[in-house]
Write an enzyme that holds these catalytic residues in place. Structure first.
Site, mmCIF file in Angstrom:
data_model
loop_
_atom_site.group_PDB
_atom_site.id
_atom_site.type_symbol
_atom_site.label_atom_id
_atom_site.label_comp_id
_atom_site.label_asym_id
_atom_site.label_seq_id
_atom_site.Cartn_x
_atom_site.Cartn_y
_atom_site.Cartn_z
ATOM 1 C CB SER A 199 -7.816 3.802 3.395
ATOM 2 O OG SER A 199 -6.907 3.190 4.307
ATOM 3 C CE LYS A 222 -3.845 2.008 2.726
ATOM 4 N NZ LYS A 222 -4.671 1.802 3.941
ATOM 5 C CB SER A 235 -8.189 0.823 6.242
ATOM 6 O OG SER A 235 -8.887 2.043 6.315
#
Length: 528
Positions: free
Chosen positions: A186, A105, A210
């Protein structure tokens, strides 16, 4: 910026040479075990596997279904793969991830020559040349750092009206199951990427939901670990009380394999003081795991009939595997949400300011106040859909010694842990709590932002720091939904074992089909 991303993808893929242009290995839906078998048999090399993933990203991420799940591929990925091949040839592999491509990420730093942006143009020059310790652990095991995944900008903390999966750097991530549906956030790009077989495994981060939400909504297994097992150093922060990286994959075994390589004590992150005590191979106990006689607390939140049907089917699988199911109701936890939000506001300002102070001189936003000013000055690019009212509220907080903050943290921790998860487990005399992770993915809505009113399993484990494992339980209204296994601190192994037993008995995961809209069934879309 987007043109540069497309260029980087094209350049990376063009490095395929005749010597390595053998029959491309089959990477779609391939597990870590599948990749290792290819490497062991000589039917593929790490270089050819890495090339195959890069080619798949090039064909599907900015063209084809246009998932926009990858912000940047790593120009050093093929060199890392060749190094893994050399180690294997010399009989010196580093471990189960040696030569396996992993996606990271883009709020987690890597020493590779690519920026860590958190999706924000304010960090487009944040090329730090340093590995976050969690990435360093993967690198020690020989993992190939394939690239960085798109995310909800600033990990969804800039605004209460944000759109999950949208960032100024990467654009809008799409869900591989239905391109008009949210990938959640997210860790949106990690969820979409792994579902689309851009890699076998990837790392997300969670503050509250997330990892669990994008895993559930993209048909993945994902673990939000016990807080403190995985370092947060050199990860763009929100909250030191709740932030943690977590593994995401298409199977529980692959989650456990990646998780085993992520754990470690980090002297710069006091929360990880005990982590080395929990270093082990979390896959070792999976094959022999059993649910016979295991008491499981069951929480049934309000949900629609399609999700309820999948949940009932999942409970039937657990019962058939010998689990003893005990229904519980969540206690009234008045004020939990408000207290959690206060904690996040206070910690965001302090933690982000501390992080930004360590970034390279090319990064001109050195404080949260600087970021707010940058967004205002670049409103057309940074705020075309939603604002930054949460950032502004955080900037107004008065520091981590403020009684309001200290009281909110104590209250939220008590409600989520002792009076929340602990109380439900105790009432059922159980060690595991199960409930639906989330409902099916909602439509991407650029005007009003995320429009979700369904159940969520994330808040209590996120605030308490307890682990939460989501495992696919099939499709509801044509979209993936997940089953959450929640336990007390450091029960990660127990949850992985339970999730594995369920997964192997249910075979509930369905691969994505990249439909333009969800296949909701006859009559539900107005047809007959």
């Amino acid at each position: 910026m987007r043109a540069l991303i497309v260029l980087s993808l094209a350049v990376t893929v063009s490095t395929v040479t005749p010597a390595t242009a053998q029959i491309a290995p089959k990477i779609e839906e391939a597990s870590i075990a599948d990749l290792r078998a290819m490497l062991a048999s000589g039917t593929a090399t790490s270089e050819s596997i890495t090339q195959a993933y890069l080619a798949r990203i090039a064909a599907m991420d900015r063209t084809g279904p246009t998932l926009r799940a990858v912000i940047a591929t790593n120009p050093d990925a093929l060199a890392q793969a060749r190094a893994a091949d050399a180690r294997r040839k010399a009989g010196k592999p580093l471990g189960p991830l040696d030569g396996v491509p992993v996606l990271i990420k883009d709020n987690i730093e890597t020493l590779d020559p690519i920026a860590t942006t958190a999706g924000s143009l304010a960090l487009k020059d944040n090329v730090t040349g340093r590995d976050a310790p969690v990435v360093a652990e993967l690198r020690k095991g020989g993992a190939v750092i394939l690239g960085k995944t798109n995310l909800s900008e600033w990990a969804n903390i800039r605004s209460n009206n944000s759109i999950s999966g949208w960032s100024a750097v990467g654009g809008q991530v799409r869900n591989p199951y239905a391109l008009d549906r949210t990938p959640c956030g997210s860790s949106s790009g990690t969820g979409s990427s792994i579902a689309a077989s851009f890699a076998a495994v990837g790392i997300g981060t969670e503050t509250d939901g997330s990892v669990v939400c994008p895993s559930s909504i993209n048909g993945l297994a994902g673990l939000k670990p016990t807080l403190g097992l995985v370092s947060r150093t050199h990860v763009v922060p929100i909250s030191h009380s709740q932030d943690t990286p977590g593994p995401m994959a298409r199977s529980v075994r692959d989650v456990a394999t990646l998780f085993s390589a992520m754990i470690g004590t980090d002297s710069a992150d006091p929360a990880t003081a005990k982590a080395d005590q929990y270093r082990k191979d979390y896959t070792a106990s999976l094959s022999g795991a059993s649910l016979k006689g295991v008491r499981i607390a069951v929480r049934r939140p309000q949900m629609g009939p399609d999700l309820a049907a999948r949940f009932d089917a999942a409970l039937a699988v657990l019962k058939a595997q010998g689990a003893v199911l005990v229904d519980v109701e969540q206690p009234k936890l008045d004020g939990l949400g408000e207290a959690e939000f206060q904690v996040l506001l206070y910690e965001l300002k302090g933690d982000l300011n501390a992080y930004l102070a360590t970034t390279p001189p090319a990064v001109k936003t050195r404080t949260l106040a600087d970021v707010i000013a940058f967004n205002e000055a670049n409103k057309a690019a940074e705020m075309p859909f939603f604002g930054q009212e949460t950032f502004i509220a955080a900037e107004k907080t008065r520091g981590l010694d403020d009684p309001e903050y200290l009281g909110a943290r104590a209250k939220s921790l008590r409600l989520a842990g002792k009076e929340g998860i602990d109380a439900m487990l105790a009432k059922a005399n159980a060690t595991i709590l199960v409930e639906p992770s989330y409902g099916p993915g909602w439509l991407i809505e650029p005007i009003y932002g995320d429009q979700y009113q369904g159940p969520s399993s994330s808040e209590l484990p996120a605030v308490s720091g307890y682990p939460n494992l989501t495992v696919p339980m099939g499709l509801a209204k044509g979209m993936p939904v997940g089953l959450s296994f929640i336990g007390a601190a450091y029960s990660d192994q127990k949850l992985l074992e339970a999730g594995y037993v369920y997964e192997q008995a249910s075979h509930a995961r369905v691969a994505p089909r990249y439909l333009p809209s969800a296949d909701v069934g006859p009559g539900m879309d107005g047809s007959k």
